[in-house]
Structures are given as structure tokens and as C-alpha cells.
Design a protein around this motif. Structure first.
Motif, PDB file in Angstrom:
ATOM      1  N   SER A 198      16.375-110.880 -55.496  1.00  0.00           N
ATOM      2  CA  SER A 198      16.051-111.914 -56.485  1.00  0.00           C
ATOM      3  C   SER A 198      15.080-112.934 -55.909  1.00  0.00           C
ATOM      4  O   SER A 198      14.334-113.577 -56.651  1.00  0.00           O
ATOM      5  CB  SER A 198      17.319-112.663 -56.927  1.00  0.00           C
ATOM      6  OG  SER A 198      18.161-111.806 -57.644  1.00  0.00           O
ATOM      7  N   ARG A 199      15.094-113.104 -54.594  1.00  0.00           N
ATOM      8  CA  ARG A 199      14.342-114.203 -53.984  1.00  0.00           C
ATOM      9  C   ARG A 199      13.003-113.772 -53.386  1.00  0.00           C
ATOM     10  O   ARG A 199      12.394-114.504 -52.632  1.00  0.00           O
ATOM     11  CB  ARG A 199      15.197-114.888 -52.909  1.00  0.00           C
ATOM     12  CG  ARG A 199      16.438-115.585 -53.468  1.00  0.00           C
ATOM     13  CD  ARG A 199      17.123-116.441 -52.434  1.00  0.00           C
ATOM     14  NE  ARG A 199      16.357-117.638 -52.120  1.00  0.00           N
ATOM     15  CZ  ARG A 199      15.628-117.818 -51.032  1.00  0.00           C
ATOM     16  NH1 ARG A 199      15.560-116.860 -50.126  1.00  0.00           N
ATOM     17  NH2 ARG A 199      14.974-118.931 -50.834  1.00  0.00           N
ATOM     18  N   ILE A 200      12.579-112.569 -53.701  1.00  0.00           N
ATOM     19  CA  ILE A 200      11.323-112.138 -53.092  1.00  0.00           C
ATOM     20  C   ILE A 200      10.144-112.941 -53.663  1.00  0.00           C
ATOM     21  O   ILE A 200      10.245-113.509 -54.757  1.00  0.00           O
ATOM     22  CB  ILE A 200      11.085-110.618 -53.197  1.00  0.00           C
ATOM     23  CG1 ILE A 200      10.884-110.183 -54.635  1.00  0.00           C
ATOM     24  CG2 ILE A 200      12.226-109.843 -52.572  1.00  0.00           C
ATOM     25  CD1 ILE A 200      10.526-108.716 -54.739  1.00  0.00           C
ATOM     26  N   LEU A 201       9.062-112.946 -52.928  1.00  0.00           N
ATOM     27  CA  LEU A 201       7.981-113.915 -53.172  1.00  0.00           C
ATOM     28  C   LEU A 201       7.508-113.994 -54.621  1.00  0.00           C
ATOM     29  O   LEU A 201       7.290-115.081 -55.151  1.00  0.00           O
ATOM     30  CB  LEU A 201       6.782-113.591 -52.257  1.00  0.00           C
ATOM     31  CG  LEU A 201       5.602-114.545 -52.360  1.00  0.00           C
ATOM     32  CD1 LEU A 201       5.944-115.913 -51.811  1.00  0.00           C
ATOM     33  CD2 LEU A 201       4.383-113.984 -51.634  1.00  0.00           C
ATOM     34  N   LEU A 202       7.327-112.829 -55.242  1.00  0.00           N
ATOM     35  CA  LEU A 202       6.739-112.866 -56.585  1.00  0.00           C
ATOM     36  C   LEU A 202       7.782-113.092 -57.671  1.00  0.00           C
ATOM     37  O   LEU A 202       7.457-113.105 -58.857  1.00  0.00           O
ATOM     38  CB  LEU A 202       5.951-111.586 -56.855  1.00  0.00           C
ATOM     39  CG  LEU A 202       4.761-111.360 -55.921  1.00  0.00           C
ATOM     40  CD1 LEU A 202       3.949-110.152 -56.363  1.00  0.00           C
ATOM     41  CD2 LEU A 202       3.859-112.585 -55.841  1.00  0.00           C
ATOM     42  N   ASN A 203       9.024-113.281 -57.274  1.00  0.00           N
ATOM     43  CA  ASN A 203      10.072-113.517 -58.278  1.00  0.00           C
ATOM     44  C   ASN A 203      10.567-114.957 -58.249  1.00  0.00           C
ATOM     45  O   ASN A 203      11.557-115.280 -58.894  1.00  0.00           O
ATOM     46  CB  ASN A 203      11.239-112.549 -58.046  1.00  0.00           C
ATOM     47  CG  ASN A 203      12.064-112.363 -59.308  1.00  0.00           C
ATOM     48  OD1 ASN A 203      11.509-112.131 -60.384  1.00  0.00           O
ATOM     49  ND2 ASN A 203      13.374-112.489 -59.200  1.00  0.00           N
ATOM     50  N   VAL A 204       9.887-115.793 -57.489  1.00  0.00           N
ATOM     51  CA  VAL A 204      10.298-117.203 -57.448  1.00  0.00           C
ATOM     52  C   VAL A 204       9.175-118.078 -58.003  1.00  0.00           C
ATOM     53  O   VAL A 204       8.012-117.666 -58.043  1.00  0.00           O
ATOM     54  CB  VAL A 204      10.659-117.650 -56.004  1.00  0.00           C
ATOM     55  CG1 VAL A 204      11.855-116.868 -55.478  1.00  0.00           C
ATOM     56  CG2 VAL A 204       9.471-117.498 -55.060  1.00  0.00           C
ATOM     57  N   GLY A 205       9.534-119.276 -58.406  1.00  0.00           N
ATOM     58  CA  GLY A 205       8.581-120.184 -59.040  1.00  0.00           C
ATOM     59  C   GLY A 205       7.525-120.700 -58.075  1.00  0.00           C
ATOM     60  O   GLY A 205       7.630-120.559 -56.851  1.00  0.00           O
ATOM     61  N   LEU A 206       6.520-121.322 -58.655  1.00  0.00           N
ATOM     62  CA  LEU A 206       5.396-121.832 -57.853  1.00  0.00           C
ATOM     63  C   LEU A 206       5.833-122.869 -56.822  1.00  0.00           C
ATOM     64  O   LEU A 206       5.248-122.974 -55.757  1.00  0.00           O
ATOM     65  CB  LEU A 206       4.361-122.475 -58.779  1.00  0.00           C
ATOM     66  CG  LEU A 206       3.352-121.556 -59.461  1.00  0.00           C
ATOM     67  CD1 LEU A 206       2.362-122.391 -60.247  1.00  0.00           C
ATOM     68  CD2 LEU A 206       2.621-120.679 -58.448  1.00  0.00           C
ATOM     69  N   GLU A 207       6.865-123.627 -57.167  1.00  0.00           N
ATOM     70  CA  GLU A 207       7.341-124.660 -56.249  1.00  0.00           C
ATOM     71  C   GLU A 207       7.800-124.017 -54.940  1.00  0.00           C
ATOM     72  O   GLU A 207       7.455-124.464 -53.846  1.00  0.00           O
ATOM     73  CB  GLU A 207       8.508-125.401 -56.921  1.00  0.00           C
ATOM     74  CG  GLU A 207       8.850-126.732 -56.316  1.00  0.00           C
ATOM     75  CD  GLU A 207       7.683-127.709 -56.318  1.00  0.00           C
ATOM     76  OE1 GLU A 207       7.029-127.825 -57.361  1.00  0.00           O
ATOM     77  OE2 GLU A 207       7.453-128.330 -55.264  1.00  0.00           O
ATOM     78  N   GLU A 208       8.571-122.947 -55.070  1.00  0.00           N
ATOM     79  CA  GLU A 208       9.071-122.255 -53.883  1.00  0.00           C
ATOM     80  C   GLU A 208       7.926-121.534 -53.165  1.00  0.00           C
ATOM     81  O   GLU A 208       7.875-121.502 -51.935  1.00  0.00           O
ATOM     82  CB  GLU A 208      10.181-121.266 -54.296  1.00  0.00           C
ATOM     83  CG  GLU A 208      10.712-120.364 -53.198  1.00  0.00           C
ATOM     84  CD  GLU A 208      11.399-121.098 -52.045  1.00  0.00           C
ATOM     85  OE1 GLU A 208      11.697-122.294 -52.188  1.00  0.00           O
ATOM     86  OE2 GLU A 208      11.619-120.465 -50.984  1.00  0.00           O
ATOM     87  N   ARG A 209       6.997-120.993 -53.941  1.00  0.00           N
ATOM     88  CA  ARG A 209       5.853-120.332 -53.301  1.00  0.00           C
ATOM     89  C   ARG A 209       5.047-121.352 -52.498  1.00  0.00           C
ATOM     90  O   ARG A 209       4.580-121.059 -51.390  1.00  0.00           O
ATOM     91  CB  ARG A 209       4.968-119.659 -54.352  1.00  0.00           C
ATOM     92  CG  ARG A 209       5.419-118.231 -54.655  1.00  0.00           C
ATOM     93  CD  ARG A 209       4.655-117.623 -55.790  1.00  0.00           C
ATOM     94  NE  ARG A 209       3.245-117.407 -55.501  1.00  0.00           N
ATOM     95  CZ  ARG A 209       2.382-116.902 -56.380  1.00  0.00           C
ATOM     96  NH1 ARG A 209       2.799-116.546 -57.582  1.00  0.00           N
ATOM     97  NH2 ARG A 209       1.123-116.736 -56.067  1.00  0.00           N
ATOM     98  N   PHE A 210       4.900-122.543 -53.062  1.00  0.00           N
ATOM     99  CA  PHE A 210       4.157-123.575 -52.330  1.00  0.00           C
ATOM    100  C   PHE A 210       4.928-123.990 -51.075  1.00  0.00           C
ATOM    101  O   PHE A 210       4.340-124.184 -50.011  1.00  0.00           O
ATOM    102  CB  PHE A 210       3.911-124.795 -53.224  1.00  0.00           C
ATOM    103  CG  PHE A 210       3.158-125.886 -52.514  1.00  0.00           C
ATOM    104  CD1 PHE A 210       1.817-125.729 -52.194  1.00  0.00           C
ATOM    105  CD2 PHE A 210       3.800-127.055 -52.120  1.00  0.00           C
ATOM    106  CE1 PHE A 210       1.122-126.724 -51.510  1.00  0.00           C
ATOM    107  CE2 PHE A 210       3.114-128.046 -51.433  1.00  0.00           C
ATOM    108  CZ  PHE A 210       1.763-127.881 -51.135  1.00  0.00           C
ATOM    109  N   ARG A 211       6.237-124.085 -51.217  1.00  0.00           N
ATOM    110  CA  ARG A 211       7.055-124.485 -50.050  1.00  0.00           C
ATOM    111  C   ARG A 211       6.870-123.469 -48.915  1.00  0.00           C
ATOM    112  O   ARG A 211       6.655-123.842 -47.763  1.00  0.00           O
ATOM    113  CB  ARG A 211       8.535-124.573 -50.452  1.00  0.00           C
ATOM    114  CG  ARG A 211       9.424-125.234 -49.390  1.00  0.00           C
ATOM    115  CD  ARG A 211      10.900-124.998 -49.659  1.00  0.00           C
ATOM    116  NE  ARG A 211      11.312-123.616 -49.547  1.00  0.00           N
ATOM    117  CZ  ARG A 211      11.450-122.944 -48.388  1.00  0.00           C
ATOM    118  NH1 ARG A 211      11.217-123.553 -47.243  1.00  0.00           N
ATOM    119  NH2 ARG A 211      11.829-121.672 -48.385  1.00  0.00           N
ATOM    120  N   ARG A 212       6.926-122.176 -49.267  1.00  0.00           N
ATOM    121  CA  ARG A 212       6.784-121.146 -48.229  1.00  0.00           C
ATOM    122  C   ARG A 212       5.373-121.171 -47.632  1.00  0.00           C
ATOM    123  O   ARG A 212       5.183-120.998 -46.429  1.00  0.00           O
ATOM    124  CB  ARG A 212       7.083-119.758 -48.818  1.00  0.00           C
ATOM    125  CG  ARG A 212       8.553-119.583 -49.193  1.00  0.00           C
ATOM    126  CD  ARG A 212       8.841-118.177 -49.695  1.00  0.00           C
ATOM    127  NE  ARG A 212      10.116-118.133 -50.423  1.00  0.00           N
ATOM    128  CZ  ARG A 212      10.663-117.048 -50.934  1.00  0.00           C
ATOM    129  NH1 ARG A 212      10.075-115.882 -50.794  1.00  0.00           N
ATOM    130  NH2 ARG A 212      11.819-117.088 -51.580  1.00  0.00           N
TER     131      ARG A 212
END
Lengths: 414, 377
Positions: free
Chosen positions: A316-330
């Protein structure tokens, strides 16, 4: 510029050849083959003795060998529009024509198909087309998106877990193979071991000079994608890690005197590795890629935990399945850890989940982290969607900004 | 006082056509009068009954024909024009009247548009509604119920608890949808054009419910029928934003007798089952409906399409596909195969927001009608 390639590259070639050879051999050995999407919980299949084959990886292969256009054209002639994902088009084209770069053929036919929507919606549509054409049973695992501001909720986990149980029943029904928990735990342990090694390999790139660039990592990620959960994957990564450790100790790397440490966002442009070499010539080196880092997420709890729960959470938490906020955090974390000077966003016309949203990320990188960014438009496999000249011009402008920043830092320091 | 002019039904239909393309202007004025919070939504999987039960006025947003300027800095040109229009509307001020927005998860491009809204409009009631992709999954109903209840809790915090009024709203929507089905069943002999019907479908999703119900009731009584003739066809595809596109089609010598459009009848084509628990009823309504190509499995829609062709007497199918809409584009070659095997000729017209038929497209459609054979009514 001469770029020294990794010695483990030879091991990698053997692994790739071995993987596809085993896929062709499988039917003679009565080993079921499943075509899976790159976000599929492959550990379950391996534990059930099913060989996973990745059409997306095949897409990368076709892109790198520059046979994508002729295969895409087969699909386009059959009514699939040119603005559809090039991996999908070239795979459909290969399937319809029977042609491809594997001994002149396409992928060996599957016994079953597994699609998971945690990387995009497109794969589900693509797999539906495949199922209709091959008359092959298809299972779609539904993994809901995790929007910004929300965590993976308990009901979402329960939903995915139920879907995983259903998937196991589906595989058992079509292959006659059962899932044995002991075997699953061993596969998960191997996945975890590979993931930890992959993270360590990536961490070695914090060194200056970086012991590896995007050229090395885009290809070295192959076992993390296709062989996760196997001993072969772990062995290869151990050798790769060793080689990078030696490079770090010797102060060696593909661009020994790089001036700019860069981050790449999105899938590789498989047919245009020359662009990465051009970046090297301009004094840049990619020390991290969001794409290769995405394969460092598969950590499973050891011990008596619930493997299905664990799988549900990880997938569920793989990169393309999370929101932009989390993508920016990573992304921001990678920028900090790898001491990145600038970010290259590959706006990939074929991959909307990865690309749409990049302009927001780029602006945040500039405004909140104060780093220069450049967006280049291309495609991972279809060179018709790419123009080398304008892309280099954009990179030139990007390097001018980087240079100006470096000069001003030096000026302040003097 | 009603939002629509109280004159002839023909004038009301004309008003609807204006409403579809100028939502902001009309709704902002009406909102000031009604003092009801307006919640915009992006697709027909939004549980409007829940929004109404929370005391809001749900309006399905139509980015409509507009030039793209601001959006270019936020979303790439290879997203569909619908998604880009939604992003443009965020920045050009045309949706400033909204008190909230709900984005159901349909496709990758609208997910991106939702993310941009969320990032750029803090403070606005924003809800991303997760939907099951697999409508036949064992746990789909439980998951959808939880998502609807989650939306209900958020609406309760921002507006009003929807639970007490939910059953009533379900009943009112059900009654109206029944009338819409009856009206659509008669469209082959209607005096109104395909563009008018598209405006009516938009009205169902953007007028206050009582006005939409009154209008469709009136049309059922007053549409005496005086069909303008032409070859009967079904139009299928995604979001069609401008009624003029369908009128352009009809001017090529055909008559739209049925549709399977995201902005047409697909949302109300299925008669939902009732059950005593309103949450369960809500779930069943959205789970059992005719699905769009973003949902799996796809077979239900294919069957629906064939049934509609049969029931309506359509002799051809025209696909109106948004450029860059992947979900529809992947289904298209298979649908064409199935339809041709069933003896139904079909063709595809690519549309983009703001595009009207040029002469070339009109010639293609006319040539298709000539070569496809069959009797022209």
C-alpha cells in the motif's frame, strides 16, 4: 567521457539471461508462469512456486534495445492510440505479432495474470487486454491509494489483506499449488535481506565521489524488481555492495571529479542513456533516483507477525500509491541525505501517475529547499516522444544555474 | 423562487445549456439567495445523496470550454483536457464560490488534479474519496461503506451530520433517477436534440434536486415528440462537456437515440435496489451501477452497451473519446470488435475540451454514415 562500468555488470547480464531462459523453460518443467505488474506481491507467487514475469521489465528491455517503435506500431495498427503507455503498447504489439527481442520472440505465454493498481490504473486496463487476447485467467488486486494527509487505515489494510487471500485462492485454483506459510516466511526473509542490501548499496552513494551513477543503478535494479525473494537476488546484491564498497575505499566512481550531485525523478529513458553520459560530461552525476530508491521499501517483520498484514501494508505504501506530500517528504529526505545540488524531473508521457504532480514537486524543491530543478519531457521506451536537442538545451540551462550557484557559494566563501 | 426561469419548458432547456457552460455565474447567484454551502464534485461516483443529507448543494463541476493558461505551470499537456480544465478552474477564480470539493478516485489524471487542488487550496473542504477499483471483490462493499462513512463523518464536522436525512435523500434521488430513465427511454422520438439531452443530464447533477425533478416531470408530460430524423446512433465515451458537440454530430445526419457517456445516462441507467439500512443502500447503488472503464471487471459495461444498442434501435455507435483518456482508449479496440461482430458499425471521434466539430470531422462522420450502410430513418 569514459565512464567505468561495474564489474558486476557481467553477473547482471547472466541473471537477466537466466531469468528469461527460466521463463521459457517453465512450461517444459510444468512450472506455472504469471505475468505480473511491478507492484505485485511477488513473494506470494514465489512461495507458491509460480514464476513471475514482468512485462514492464520487458518494456524496459525493448526500450533499451530500440525495438519499441516497431512493436508499438503493431499495437497502434490494432487501434491502441499512440498516447497510451508505451510499455503497454509495445507489449500488446509484441503479443499480437509474436515478435520481440528475446530470440526474435516476445515473452513466453503465461498461465495466469496478476495486476495490481498500486502503480497506476493503466496496468489494469493493459492486463484486461492481455487476458482477452490470450484467454488467460486474470486476477486484479485492488490496493487503494493513500492520499496526502491520510495514513494506511485499518479498513484499507483489511481490504487489501482480503484481496491477498483471494489472490492466493485464485492462484491455487489455476495452478493446483498451495501456499505454505513456512515457505512464505523464508521468501519474505529473502526479500527483506535484499531490501536491506539495496538500501546499503544506495547509501554508499553518499560518498564523494559517488561510486555509482544512474547508468549503473537503472540496470542494477533488475534483480530487485524481478528476483525479489530469491537467493540469487541476495547473492548478486552482496557482490554489488562489495564492489561499491571497494570503489568508495579507492575514491573511484563513474565521474571522479563531479561538480554537481543530482537526483533523477521518474523512470529511466531506456533508449537514451547517452543523456546521462551528457550529464556526466557537464560535470554532473546522479547520486540518487526516486525510481531506484522505490525498490528499497520491502521490509517485512521477522518472527511470528502476520505476513499477509505485512504484505498489505508494504504494497500500500509504495511510491506511486502515496500522495504528493509523502512523495515530497521522501524526495526531500533523499536530497538531504545524498547532499543533492539539483533535481532532474523526467516528465514521462507514458507514466501519468509518476509524472502528473511533478510540477508541484519541482516548485516545492525550488521554493522550500532552494535547489534548482529542470523538467525534461520524454518517454521511457518510445523515442518518438523524445527530442534530444531541446532536452540537452534545457539541461544546459540547468547547468548554467548550477554553475552560477556554485560560483556564488565560492564567492561567499572567499 | 426557482433557479430556472418559470417559462416554457423549451426556455428551461435553453437555460440549462447556459448553466452547463457557465456554472459559476448561475450557481454563485443562486447560492447567495439560498445560503446553502456548495460542494463541487468531479464524477458520477460521488454519493450526492450523502452531500445533500449533510445540508450542502452538490454540483458536478464542468470545466467546460476554457483556454488553459495557469494550469500549464501545474499539470502537463499530456493529461486530458478535462483534468487540465479542472486545474485551470482552480487558478482562474471561476470556482471561488465553492465551499468544498470531492474527488472520487477514478483515473490517474484526475487523481493528480485532486492532489493539485489539495496542495493549492488549503482551507477549502477537500475530500478524496477512495473507491474500490474491483467492484466484484469480496470485500468491496465493506470497504466502500467505510469510505462513505468516513466522508459522512467529515461532512458532519464541516456542515451537518448526514445520517438522519440519508434515507430520505436516497428516496428522492431514486424517484428522480426513475424519471430520468423514463425520459431517456423516449429520447428517440423526442423533439429535443442530443445537446439538450446532455444539458439535461448535467442538470440532474448540478440543479437543486427539486428543480431537476420538476423539470424532468414537466418534460415527460410536455415533450410531444417531433423527432428531427436522421440515422439512429448511440454515442459512447467519457466526459462530454459541451452540448454543442452532440448537436454538431446530429447535424451530420444522425440522431442520438441512446448514450453511454460519463456525463450522460451511465450514472442513472441502473435501478438501484433498496434496503432498510440507508448506508447499505448507498453502497449497493454505487457498487451495482453500470461501471465506467476505470472499474474492473469491464464486461458489465460491454453488456450494457450491447443491450442499449438493441433496446434503442441504434444502428451504429459513435465513440467520443477525450484525447489522453487512457481508460476509454484501452477498451476501445475490444468494444469495436464486439460491436462489429454484432453487426453494429462504429467509429471514433477524438474530442478535447472546447473543441467543436471542424469540417474534417463532419466529413468523416458523413462518410461513415454513407459507408456503414443500413437504413437512414
Amino acid at each position: 567521457m569514459k565512464v567505468s562500468r561495474l564489474k558486476t555488470g557481467q553477473d547482471l547480464k547472466r541473471l537477466i539471461a537466466g531469468h528469461y531462459a527460466s521463463a521459457f523453460r517453465a512450461r517444459y518443467l510444468r512450472r506455472p508462469v504469471a505475468w505480473v505488474t511491478s507492484g505485485a506481491p511477488v513473494e506470494l507467487l514465489r512461495a507458491m512456486g509460480v514464476l513471475p514475469v514482468y512485462p514492464e521489465n520487458y518494456g524496459a528491455l525493448c526500450g533499451a534495445r530500440r525495438v519499441a517503435v516497431e512493436l508499438c506500431e503493431e499495437a497502434e495498427a490494432a487501434g491502441y492510440r499512440r498516447d497510451l503507455c508505451s510499455y503497454a503498447r509495445l507489449n500488446i504489439g509484441s503479443m499480437l505479432s509474436g515478435r520481440g527481442p528475446l530470440r526474435g520472440r516476445g515473452l513466453p505465454k503465461p498461465d495466469l495474470l496478476i495486476a495490481v493498481n498500486n502503480i497506476c490504473h493503466v496496468v489494469v486496463k493493459w492486463w484486461e487486454v492481455t487476458a482477452r487476447h490470450l484467454g488467460c485467467p486474470l486476477y486484479v488486486l485492488d490496493v487503494p491509494f493513500v492520499p496526502s494527509g491520510r495514513e494506511v487505515t485499518a479498513h484499507q489494510l483489511a481490504y487489501v489483506r482480503e484481496g491477498l487471500e483471494e489472490m492466493v485462492e485464485f492462484v491455487a485454483r489455476h495452478t493446483g499449488r498451495r501456499l505454505r506459510e513456512g515457505r512464505l516466511r523464508r521468501v519474505l526473509a529473502l526479500s527483506t535481506e535484499a531490501t536491506l542490501l539495496w538500501r546499503r548499496i544506495q547509501d554508499r552513494r553518499m560518498a564523494d565521489p559517488s561510486p555509482a551513477s544512474a547508468l549503473d543503478m537503472f540496470t542494477s535494479m533488475f534483480p530487485m524488481v524481478t528476483l525479489r525473494g530469491t537467493r540469487a537476488c541476495v547473492s548478486y546484491l552482496q557482490r554489488l555492495d562489495q564492489e561499491l564498497a571497494e570503489r568508495v575505499a579507492a575514491g573511484a566512481g563513474p565521474v571522479p571529479k563531479a561538480r554537481y550531485r543530482l537526483l533523477w525523478d521518474n523512470i529511466a529513458i531506456w533508449f537514451a542513456f547517452g543523456l546521462v553520459r551528457y550529464v556526466h560530461q557537464r560535470g554532473g552525476v546522479f547520486v540518487a533516483e526516486t525510481y531506484t530508491h522505490a525498490w528499497g521499501e520491502y521490509l517485512y517483520e521477522a518472527g511470528d507477525g502476520h505476513p499477509m498484514e505485512d504484505l498489505a501494508r508494504q504494497y500500500s505504501r509504495i511510491l506511486l500509491n502515496v500522495g504528493l506530500e509523502e512523495r515530497f517528504r521522501r524526495m526531500a529526505e533523499a536530497i538531504r541525505r545524498y547532499r543533492v545540488d539539483g533535481v532532474v524531473f523526467h516528465s514521462c508521457r507514458s507514466c501519468k501517475t509518476y509524472s502528473l504532480g511533478q510540477l508541484v514537486l519541482a516548485r516545492r524543491v525550488r521554493e522550500e529547499l532552494g535547489l534548482p530543478t529542470v523538467v525534461i519531457e520524454a518517454d521511457m521506451a518510445d523515442p518518438r516522444n523524445y527530442a534530444e536537442g531541446p532536452t540537452r538545451t534545457r539541461l544546459d540551462a540547468f547547468f548554467e544555474i548550477l554553475e552560477g550557484r556554485l560560483d556564488s557559494v565560492k564567492g561567499r566563501g572567499s | 423562487m426557482a433557479m430556472m426561469p418559470a417559462e416554457s419548458v423549451g426556455q428551461q432547456v435553453l437555460f440549462l445549456r447556459s448553466l452547463v457552460l457557465n456554472q459559476g455565474e448561475h450557481i454563485e447567484r443562486e447560492k447567495a439567495r439560498r445560503r446553502t454551502p456548495v460542494v463541487g464534485y468531479l464524477c458520477s461516483y460521488t454519493p450526492v445523496e450523502l452531500l445533500r443529507a449533510a445540508g450542502t448543494w452538490p454540483v458536478r463541476l464542468n470545466p467546460g470550454p476554457r483556454s488553459i493558461g495557469h494550469a500549464d505551470a501545474h499539470i502537463q499537456s499530456f493529461a486530458c483536457s478535462f483534468a487540465r480544465g479542472v486545474v485551470e478552474a482552480l487558478f482562474d477564480g471561476s470556482l471561488d464560490y465553492l465551499d468544498g470539493i470531492v474527488f472520487p478516485y477514478t483515473c490517474d489524471s484526475l487523481r493528480a488534479a485532486a492532489e493539485i487542488w489539495q496542495a493549492e487550496r488549503p482551507g477549502l473542504f477537500f475530500h478524496f474519496l477512495n473507491l474500490p477499483l474491483r467492484m466484484d471483490g469480496r470485500a468491496a462493499a465493506a470497504f466502500l461503506r467505510e469510505e462513505f462513512e468516513h466522508l459522512g463523518r467529515r461532512l458532519a464536522e464541516a456542515f451537518r451530520d448526514p445520517a438522519p436525512a440519508l434515507a430520505g435523500e436516497l428516496g428522492r434521488q431514486r424517484t428522480m433517477d426513475g424519471m430520468y430513465r423514463a425520459l431517456w427511454a423516449r429520447r428517440g422520438s423526442s423533439a429535443y436534440s442530443a445537446g439538450d439531452f446532455l444539458a439535461l443530464a448535467w442538470a440532474r447533477e448540478s440543479l437543486p434536486l427539486e428543480e431537476a425533478t420538476a423539470l424532468v416531470q414537466r418534460l415527460l408530460m410536455e415533450d410531444g415528440g417531433a423527432s428531427h430524423g436522421g440515422r439512429p446512433v448511440l454515442v459512447a465515451g467519457g466526459a462530454v462537456e459541451d452540448p454543442a458537440v452532440l448537436d454538431d454530430l446530429e447535424r451530420c445526419g444522425l440522431r442520438v437515440v441512446a448514450d453511454d457517456l460519463c456525463t450522460g445516462s451511465r450514472a442513472f441507467a441502473y435501478q438501484a435496489t433498496t434496503c432498510p439500512d440507508p448506508w447499505e443502500a448507498l453502497v449497493r447503488k454505487y457498487l451495482d451501477r453500470v461501471h465506467c472503464p476505470t472499474k474492473h471487471p469491464a464486461e458489465g459495461r460491454i453488456e450494457h452497451l450491447l443491450r442499449q444498442v438493441e433496446a434503442s434501435g441504434a444502428t451504429a455507435v459513435i465513440f467520443l473519446l477525450q484525447k489522453y483518456c487512457e481508460s476509454h482508449a484501452f477498451d476501445y479496440p475490444h468494444l469495436v470488435d464486439v460491436l462489429r461482430q454484432a453487426g453494429v458499425p462504429c467509429m471514433m471521434v477524438e474530442i478535447e475540451q472546447g473543441s467543436t466539430f471542424g469540417g474534417q470531422t463532419a466529413t468523416r462522420v458523413q462518410a461513415f454514415l454513407e459507408t456503414a450502410g443500413g437504413e437512414v430513418v
